[in-house]
Design a protein around this motif. Structure first.
Motif, PDB file in Angstrom:
ATOM      1  N   GLU A 159      26.160  43.480  36.602  1.00  0.00           N
ATOM      2  CA  GLU A 159      25.194  43.108  37.426  1.00  0.00           C
ATOM      3  C   GLU A 159      25.341  43.689  38.795  1.00  0.00           C
ATOM      4  OE1 GLU A 159      22.576  41.078  37.005  1.00  0.00           O
ATOM      5  OE2 GLU A 159      22.903  40.782  34.682  1.00  0.00           O
ATOM      6  N   GLY A 160      26.495  44.539  39.075  1.00  0.00           N
ATOM      7  CA  GLY A 160      26.899  45.061  40.264  1.00  0.00           C
ATOM      8  C   GLY A 160      27.461  44.058  40.989  1.00  0.00           C
ATOM      9  N   ILE A 161      28.449  43.225  40.682  1.00  0.00           N
ATOM     10  CA  ILE A 161      29.137  42.263  41.216  1.00  0.00           C
ATOM     11  C   ILE A 161      30.605  42.786  40.998  1.00  0.00           C
ATOM     12  CG2 ILE A 161      29.880  39.806  41.413  1.00  0.00           C
ATOM     13  CD1 ILE A 161      27.263  38.861  40.337  1.00  0.00           C
ATOM     14  N   SER A 162      31.352  42.866  42.317  1.00  0.00           N
ATOM     15  CA  SER A 162      32.608  43.182  42.325  1.00  0.00           C
ATOM     16  C   SER A 162      33.297  42.025  41.732  1.00  0.00           C
ATOM     17  CB  SER A 162      33.059  43.623  43.563  1.00  0.00           C
ATOM     18  OG  SER A 162      32.658  45.100  43.988  1.00  0.00           O
ATOM     19  N   VAL A 163      34.803  42.313  41.002  1.00  0.00           N
ATOM     20  CA  VAL A 163      35.504  41.266  40.378  1.00  0.00           C
ATOM     21  C   VAL A 163      36.824  41.333  40.485  1.00  0.00           C
ATOM     22  CG1 VAL A 163      36.044  40.331  38.039  1.00  0.00           C
ATOM     23  CG2 VAL A 163      33.810  40.890  38.373  1.00  0.00           C
ATOM     24  N   ASN A 164      37.515  40.118  40.789  1.00  0.00           N
ATOM     25  CA  ASN A 164      39.176  40.347  40.952  1.00  0.00           C
ATOM     26  C   ASN A 164      39.551  39.379  39.785  1.00  0.00           C
ATOM     27  OD1 ASN A 164      41.671  39.133  41.049  1.00  0.00           O
ATOM     28  ND2 ASN A 164      41.539  38.673  43.476  1.00  0.00           N
ATOM     29  N   VAL A 165      39.789  40.249  38.629  1.00  0.00           N
ATOM     30  CA  VAL A 165      40.403  39.662  37.332  1.00  0.00           C
ATOM     31  C   VAL A 165      41.876  38.916  37.687  1.00  0.00           C
ATOM     32  CG1 VAL A 165      40.711  39.831  34.892  1.00  0.00           C
ATOM     33  CG2 VAL A 165      39.136  41.255  36.164  1.00  0.00           C
ATOM     34  N   THR A 166      41.829  37.527  37.235  1.00  0.00           N
ATOM     35  CA  THR A 166      43.114  37.014  37.437  1.00  0.00           C
ATOM     36  C   THR A 166      43.832  36.397  36.543  1.00  0.00           C
ATOM     37  OG1 THR A 166      43.850  35.065  38.944  1.00  0.00           O
ATOM     38  CG2 THR A 166      41.723  34.791  38.082  1.00  0.00           C
ATOM     39  N   LEU A 167      44.964  35.813  36.704  1.00  0.00           N
ATOM     40  CA  LEU A 167      45.795  35.394  35.678  1.00  0.00           C
ATOM     41  C   LEU A 167      46.099  36.119  34.296  1.00  0.00           C
ATOM     42  CD1 LEU A 167      44.270  31.570  35.264  1.00  0.00           C
ATOM     43  CD2 LEU A 167      46.604  32.286  36.265  1.00  0.00           C
ATOM     44  N   ILE A 168      46.540  37.596  34.817  1.00  0.00           N
ATOM     45  CA  ILE A 168      47.077  38.354  33.809  1.00  0.00           C
ATOM     46  C   ILE A 168      48.540  38.343  33.803  1.00  0.00           C
ATOM     47  CG2 ILE A 168      46.982  40.824  33.055  1.00  0.00           C
ATOM     48  CD1 ILE A 168      44.579  41.154  35.130  1.00  0.00           C
ATOM     49  N   PHE A 169      48.925  38.115  32.622  1.00  0.00           N
ATOM     50  CA  PHE A 169      50.429  37.919  32.428  1.00  0.00           C
ATOM     51  C   PHE A 169      51.284  39.087  31.532  1.00  0.00           C
ATOM     52  CE2 PHE A 169      49.109  33.894  33.362  1.00  0.00           C
ATOM     53  CZ  PHE A 169      50.068  33.500  34.449  1.00  0.00           C
ATOM     54  N   SER A 170      50.423  39.500  30.540  1.00  0.00           N
ATOM     55  CA  SER A 170      50.967  40.633  29.704  1.00  0.00           C
ATOM     56  C   SER A 170      50.261  42.056  29.959  1.00  0.00           C
ATOM     57  CB  SER A 170      50.859  40.178  28.200  1.00  0.00           C
ATOM     58  OG  SER A 170      49.383  40.288  27.760  1.00  0.00           O
ATOM     59  N   VAL A 171      50.856  43.191  29.454  1.00  0.00           N
ATOM     60  CA  VAL A 171      50.522  44.464  29.664  1.00  0.00           C
ATOM     61  C   VAL A 171      49.294  44.590  28.567  1.00  0.00           C
ATOM     62  CG1 VAL A 171      50.866  46.901  29.254  1.00  0.00           C
ATOM     63  CG2 VAL A 171      52.605  45.456  30.459  1.00  0.00           C
ATOM     64  N   GLU A 172      49.410  44.031  27.274  1.00  0.00           N
ATOM     65  CA  GLU A 172      48.494  43.883  26.396  1.00  0.00           C
ATOM     66  C   GLU A 172      47.108  43.271  26.930  1.00  0.00           C
ATOM     67  OE1 GLU A 172      52.052  44.434  24.700  1.00  0.00           O
ATOM     68  OE2 GLU A 172      51.431  42.933  25.535  1.00  0.00           O
ATOM     69  N   ARG A 173      47.214  42.188  27.680  1.00  0.00           N
ATOM     70  CA  ARG A 173      45.845  41.518  27.983  1.00  0.00           C
ATOM     71  C   ARG A 173      45.428  42.644  29.357  1.00  0.00           C
ATOM     72  NH1 ARG A 173      44.102  36.569  27.540  1.00  0.00           N
ATOM     73  NH2 ARG A 173      44.782  36.905  25.605  1.00  0.00           N
ATOM     74  N   TYR A 174      46.557  43.088  30.036  1.00  0.00           N
ATOM     75  CA  TYR A 174      46.026  43.947  30.965  1.00  0.00           C
ATOM     76  C   TYR A 174      45.025  45.116  30.553  1.00  0.00           C
ATOM     77  CZ  TYR A 174      46.202  47.531  34.768  1.00  0.00           C
ATOM     78  OH  TYR A 174      45.902  48.676  35.523  1.00  0.00           O
ATOM     79  N   GLU A 175      45.665  45.879  29.523  1.00  0.00           N
ATOM     80  CA  GLU A 175      44.837  46.866  28.850  1.00  0.00           C
ATOM     81  C   GLU A 175      43.400  46.402  28.513  1.00  0.00           C
ATOM     82  OE1 GLU A 175      48.535  49.538  27.138  1.00  0.00           O
ATOM     83  OE2 GLU A 175      47.546  47.675  26.024  1.00  0.00           O
ATOM     84  N   ALA A 176      43.401  45.103  28.031  1.00  0.00           N
ATOM     85  CA  ALA A 176      41.935  44.668  27.589  1.00  0.00           C
ATOM     86  C   ALA A 176      41.126  44.366  28.735  1.00  0.00           C
ATOM     87  CB  ALA A 176      42.177  43.117  26.919  1.00  0.00           C
ATOM     88  N   VAL A 177      41.817  43.949  29.856  1.00  0.00           N
ATOM     89  CA  VAL A 177      40.933  43.700  31.244  1.00  0.00           C
ATOM     90  C   VAL A 177      40.311  45.250  31.523  1.00  0.00           C
ATOM     91  CG1 VAL A 177      41.253  43.332  33.641  1.00  0.00           C
ATOM     92  CG2 VAL A 177      42.171  41.934  32.023  1.00  0.00           C
ATOM     93  N   VAL A 178      41.258  46.213  31.515  1.00  0.00           N
ATOM     94  CA  VAL A 178      40.869  47.605  31.874  1.00  0.00           C
ATOM     95  C   VAL A 178      39.646  48.162  31.232  1.00  0.00           C
ATOM     96  CG1 VAL A 178      41.401  50.077  32.198  1.00  0.00           C
ATOM     97  CG2 VAL A 178      43.158  48.290  32.912  1.00  0.00           C
TER      98      VAL A 178
END
Length: 375
Positions: A159-178
């Protein structure tokens, strides 16, 4: 005004220093502007716990609160107006930084209702609502990196909205966030949206990892286990940074195609950088996590500790993946179930924000009831 030397060195090394706090007092007193001028602050983050503390202490909100109550506002509307007004005003204070940095910094974050953390559709709907209410280009909408949050991230980015993804703890979840970020940019590109204005950070929590793993190491109690205390949080962040470099400084075809039309890297953000164990240096999660394209959100206590005695030694992140993986291998060898650690931390993180939000709702509801009783 002169910038603090230690914090200026941190900024020069590629770290954006953001304040992990916001209140009406900081805005009206000029404190936020002062921190921008003397402490290299180039952004602000908020969360339900921060708002719970700000709105339930002091009298800075009294006049606006009473006006809203007189207008018949309910508890949700009161909180929405008070918090979004603070965030909008903070965006305005940071607008010059936003312009000077080409939109990279000068950002202020506001979080969706934590009770929506496991509901994709409602998270997206509230993200859109908050974006429209605050109505500032330097806003970041905070979305938790839960399983339901991942598709919400992509949809909101689209939608063109900038996002701060929060509550990341594991590298695996971080890779999913990317992956969710890149998917959102690709979807935006496909519908013809200009992606050069879309920004994102991925907030990787640090100190809570050490707190949880240290407790488990102490329960194990062997010399090998105890020797690993205080190492997991930094190692985890270093592995996340290596994952960041693999995508955004490597040969990822999707990213390279998006970068070619103006796509921006999703910067790793080190959150929860206040040191909870007094046995550790109080600048541990600052000086050991220095690298290009990173953000460090600091509580004021950590900010001042860094200003006073933080030793910035340049890039302490690059090239640390092998040693950090060694720390994780050693943790596994002594009996730490890392998957269980990260699952527990995510669950507790959502619950803590839900609790703070619930306490805020109860407090404001009681104040509304009392105000109407006086009338």
């Amino acid at each position: 005004m002169t910038q603090n030397e230690n914090l200026a060195q941190l900024s020069a090394a590629g770290v954006s220093v953001w304040l992990d706090d916001l209140s009406r007092d900081r805005l009206t007193s000029g404190n936020l502007a002062e921190l921008i001028n003397t402490r290299s602050i180039v952004g602000v983050t908020t969360n339900p716990t921060i708002f719970q503390g700000a709105l339930t202490k002091g009298d800075a909100y009294n006049d606006q609160f009473n006006t809203l109550v007189d207008q018949g506002a309910d508890v949700d509307e009161v909180i929405r107006v008070l918090t979004t007004d603070d965030v909008r005003n903070a965006c305005d204070v940071l607008a010059p930084v936003f312009e000077q940095s080409g939109g990279v910094d000068g950002r202020v974050s506001i979080e969706v209702d934590p009770r929506l953390a496991h509901d994709t559709d409602k998270t997206v709907a509230q993200a859109l609502e908050l974006w429209k209410i605050v109505d500032r280009p330097n806003l970041l909408i905070k979305i938790p990196a839960t399983q339901a949050g991942l598709p919400a991230i992509s949809r909101v980015i689209c939608e063109g909205i900038s996002v701060n993804v929060t509550l990341i703890f594991s590298v695996e979840r971080y890779e999913a966030v990317v992956g969710a970020y890149l998917a959102g940019l690709e979807q935006a590109r496909q519908i013809g949206r200009d992606i050069s204005h879309i920004h994102s950070v991925a907030s990787f929590f640090v100190s809570r990892v050490d707190t949880e793993i240290d407790a488990r190491l102490e329960a194990i109690g062997t010399d090998e286990a105890l020797a690993l205390r205080g190492k997991a949080g930094v190692a985890n962040a270093c592995l996340a940074y290596a994952a960041f470099e693999r995508v955004f400084a490597g040969s990822n075809d999707l990213w390279n195609s998006l970068a070619a039309i103006g796509g921006k890297v999703q910067r790793p953000l080190w959150a929860s950088t206040g040191v909870k164990n007094p046995a550790y240096p109080d600048t541990l999660y600052v000086t050991e996590l220095v690298g290009p394209h990173t953000v460090n959100t600091m509580p004021e206590k950590t900010l001042e500790a860094t200003a006073d005695h933080g030793e910035v030694r340049g890039d302490t992140l690059s090239g640390t993946a092998e040693a950090s993986q060694g720390v994780f291998d050693a943790l596994t060898a002594v009996g730490i179930d890392l998957a269980d650690v990260f699952e527990k931390l995510e669950t507790e993180g959502v619950e803590k924000f839900e609790t703070s939000w619930g306490e805020l709702l109860d407090a404001i509801d009681a104040q509304i009831t009392a105000a109407r009783g006086r009338n």
